[in-house]
Structure formats: C-alpha cells, structure tokens
Design a protein around this motif. Structure first.
Motif, short mmCIF file in Angstrom:
data_model
loop_
_atom_site.label_atom_id
_atom_site.label_comp_id
_atom_site.label_asym_id
_atom_site.label_seq_id
_atom_site.Cartn_x
_atom_site.Cartn_y
_atom_site.Cartn_z
N VAL A 33 0.83 -1.20 0.00
CA VAL A 33 0.00 0.00 0.00
C VAL A 33 0.87 1.26 0.00
O VAL A 33 0.63 2.18 -0.78
CB VAL A 33 -0.96 -0.02 1.21
N ASP A 34 1.90 1.29 0.85
CA ASP A 34 2.75 2.49 0.94
C ASP A 34 3.46 2.78 -0.38
O ASP A 34 3.65 3.95 -0.73
CB ASP A 34 3.79 2.33 2.05
N GLU A 35 3.85 1.74 -1.10
CA GLU A 35 4.53 1.96 -2.38
C GLU A 35 3.57 2.46 -3.45
O GLU A 35 3.96 3.25 -4.31
CB GLU A 35 5.26 0.69 -2.82
N VAL A 36 2.33 2.01 -3.40
CA VAL A 36 1.33 2.51 -4.34
C VAL A 36 1.10 4.00 -4.08
O VAL A 36 1.01 4.81 -5.01
CB VAL A 36 0.01 1.71 -4.24
N LEU A 37 1.03 4.37 -2.81
CA LEU A 37 0.81 5.77 -2.46
C LEU A 37 1.91 6.69 -2.96
O LEU A 37 1.65 7.82 -3.35
CB LEU A 37 0.68 5.92 -0.94
N THR A 38 3.13 6.21 -2.95
CA THR A 38 4.27 7.06 -3.34
C THR A 38 4.73 6.82 -4.78
O THR A 38 5.67 7.46 -5.24
CB THR A 38 5.46 6.83 -2.39
N ALA A 39 4.06 5.93 -5.50
CA ALA A 39 4.48 5.61 -6.87
C ALA A 39 4.35 6.80 -7.80
O ALA A 39 3.36 7.54 -7.76
CB ALA A 39 3.65 4.44 -7.40
N ASP A 40 5.36 6.99 -8.61
CA ASP A 40 5.32 8.00 -9.66
C ASP A 40 4.69 7.33 -10.89
O ASP A 40 5.30 6.44 -11.48
CB ASP A 40 6.73 8.48 -9.98
N LEU A 41 3.49 7.72 -11.22
CA LEU A 41 2.78 7.09 -12.33
C LEU A 41 2.90 7.87 -13.64
O LEU A 41 2.13 7.68 -14.55
CB LEU A 41 1.31 6.87 -11.95
N SER A 42 3.91 8.72 -13.71
CA SER A 42 4.11 9.50 -14.94
C SER A 42 4.58 8.62 -16.10
O SER A 42 4.65 9.10 -17.23
CB SER A 42 5.10 10.64 -14.70
N PHE A 43 4.85 7.35 -15.84
CA PHE A 43 5.21 6.43 -16.93
C PHE A 43 4.13 6.44 -18.01
O PHE A 43 4.43 6.24 -19.19
CB PHE A 43 5.44 5.00 -16.41
N ILE A 44 2.89 6.69 -17.60
CA ILE A 44 1.79 6.68 -18.56
C ILE A 44 1.98 7.78 -19.60
O ILE A 44 1.60 7.61 -20.76
CB ILE A 44 0.43 6.75 -17.83
N ASP A 45 2.62 8.88 -19.21
CA ASP A 45 2.92 9.95 -20.18
C ASP A 45 3.95 9.47 -21.20
O ASP A 45 3.90 9.87 -22.36
CB ASP A 45 3.44 11.19 -19.46
N LYS A 46 4.87 8.63 -20.77
CA LYS A 46 5.93 8.13 -21.65
C LYS A 46 5.40 7.10 -22.65
O LYS A 46 6.08 6.81 -23.63
CB LYS A 46 7.06 7.53 -20.83
N THR A 47 4.20 6.56 -22.40
CA THR A 47 3.64 5.60 -23.36
C THR A 47 3.21 6.29 -24.64
O THR A 47 3.09 5.64 -25.67
CB THR A 47 2.40 4.88 -22.77
N GLY A 48 2.95 7.60 -24.56
CA GLY A 48 2.47 8.33 -25.73
C GLY A 48 0.98 8.17 -25.97
O GLY A 48 0.44 8.71 -26.92
N LEU A 49 0.31 7.42 -25.11
CA LEU A 49 -1.11 7.17 -25.32
C LEU A 49 -1.93 8.46 -25.28
O LEU A 49 -2.86 8.62 -26.07
CB LEU A 49 -1.65 6.21 -24.26
N LYS A 50 -1.58 9.36 -24.39
CA LYS A 50 -2.38 10.58 -24.23
C LYS A 50 -2.45 11.39 -25.53
O LYS A 50 -3.46 11.99 -25.83
CB LYS A 50 -1.83 11.46 -23.11
N GLU A 51 -1.35 11.38 -26.27
CA GLU A 51 -1.32 12.16 -27.51
C GLU A 51 -2.21 11.57 -28.59
O GLU A 51 -2.57 12.26 -29.54
CB GLU A 51 0.12 12.26 -28.05
#
Length: 138
Positions: free
Chosen positions: A93-111
């Motif tokens: 749980v603690d690692e999920v709370l502090t996880a940097d989920l910006s990897f999703i930006d690196k997937t390029g999906l948002k664009e």
C-alpha cells in the motif's frame, strides 16, 4: 519486481510496436487479460467518476499489499486501466501511495486519445492511489 521495473517493462513492450494501431491492439489485449470482475461489483461506488466510459475499480488489501480488480464497458478504456492494474496490483500500500505514475505519459497514449479519454488516465491513477490511501488509514 518493483513498480518502476513493471513500468519500464510496459514501456519496452510498447516500444516493440511500429505504429499506434499495433499499440492500441496491445493495450486492448491487456484489457482482455484482466481477471473477470463479477457483475455484482459494477456498482456506483466503484465507478471512476469523470471517465467517458464506465470504469469500475475494486480494491482489497491482504498482508499490507493492495489488489485491484477493474472492468470497463469500453475495450480501449479497459486496456488503459489494465496498464495501471499490471503495475500496481499486489504491491505494498505504501509503495502505491508514493508511486510515480508519470510512466503513462511516456507511453504516448495521451497524444493519441481524445481529450476525455486522456483525462481518464489521470482519473484512474488518482482513484487507485485514493483506494490505497483508504487502506493506509484503516
């Protein structure tokens, strides 16, 4: 495998595909691999609000680790939530709370998504962290 390692693995797998059609097919395939979520869990309190499609998220905790179940009425959205489930499921749980989920930006999906679907990625990440916070506080 750490959350960062799982994120890196997802990015490397996406890099194997030459075009966005193949990447979408990969993401959709991830959604199809999600464990089935019982229809009885498709309740308003499990809906991620603000998503264009309906996305349900269930979380449970066992021995300090969080487990996620997710489903959507859209194949691409189900694939998007599957990316997060793959990275965060079974983690402390603690690692999920502090996880940097910006990897999703690196997937390029948002664009390559409509703005409402791109926003859904942020909502999914926020909701998963919110569920982890609820377990951390209990």
């Amino acid at each position: 495998m750490s959350i960062a390692d799982k994120q890196q693995q997802v990015l490397e797998e996406l890099d194997l595909f030459q075009d966005w059609q193949e990447r979408y097919e990969y993401v959709i395939g991830l959604g199809k691999q999600l464990p089935p979520m019982d229809e009885s869990l498709h309740t308003p309190d499990r809906l991620i609000k603000g998503c264009q499609s309906q996305v349900w998220l269930e979380a449970s905790s066992s021995e300090g680790n969080i487990h996620f179940l997710a489903d959507s009425d859209s194949v691409i959205t189900k694939g998007m939530i599957a990316l997060f489930v793959r990275v965060l499921d079974g983690e402390p749980v603690d690692e999920v709370l502090t996880a940097d989920l910006s990897f999703i930006d690196k997937t390029g999906l948002k664009e390559h998504l409509a703005p409402t679907r791109a926003n859904a990625l942020n909502l999914m990440a926020t909701q998963m962290k919110q569920r982890a916070l609820e377990f951390a506080q209990s």
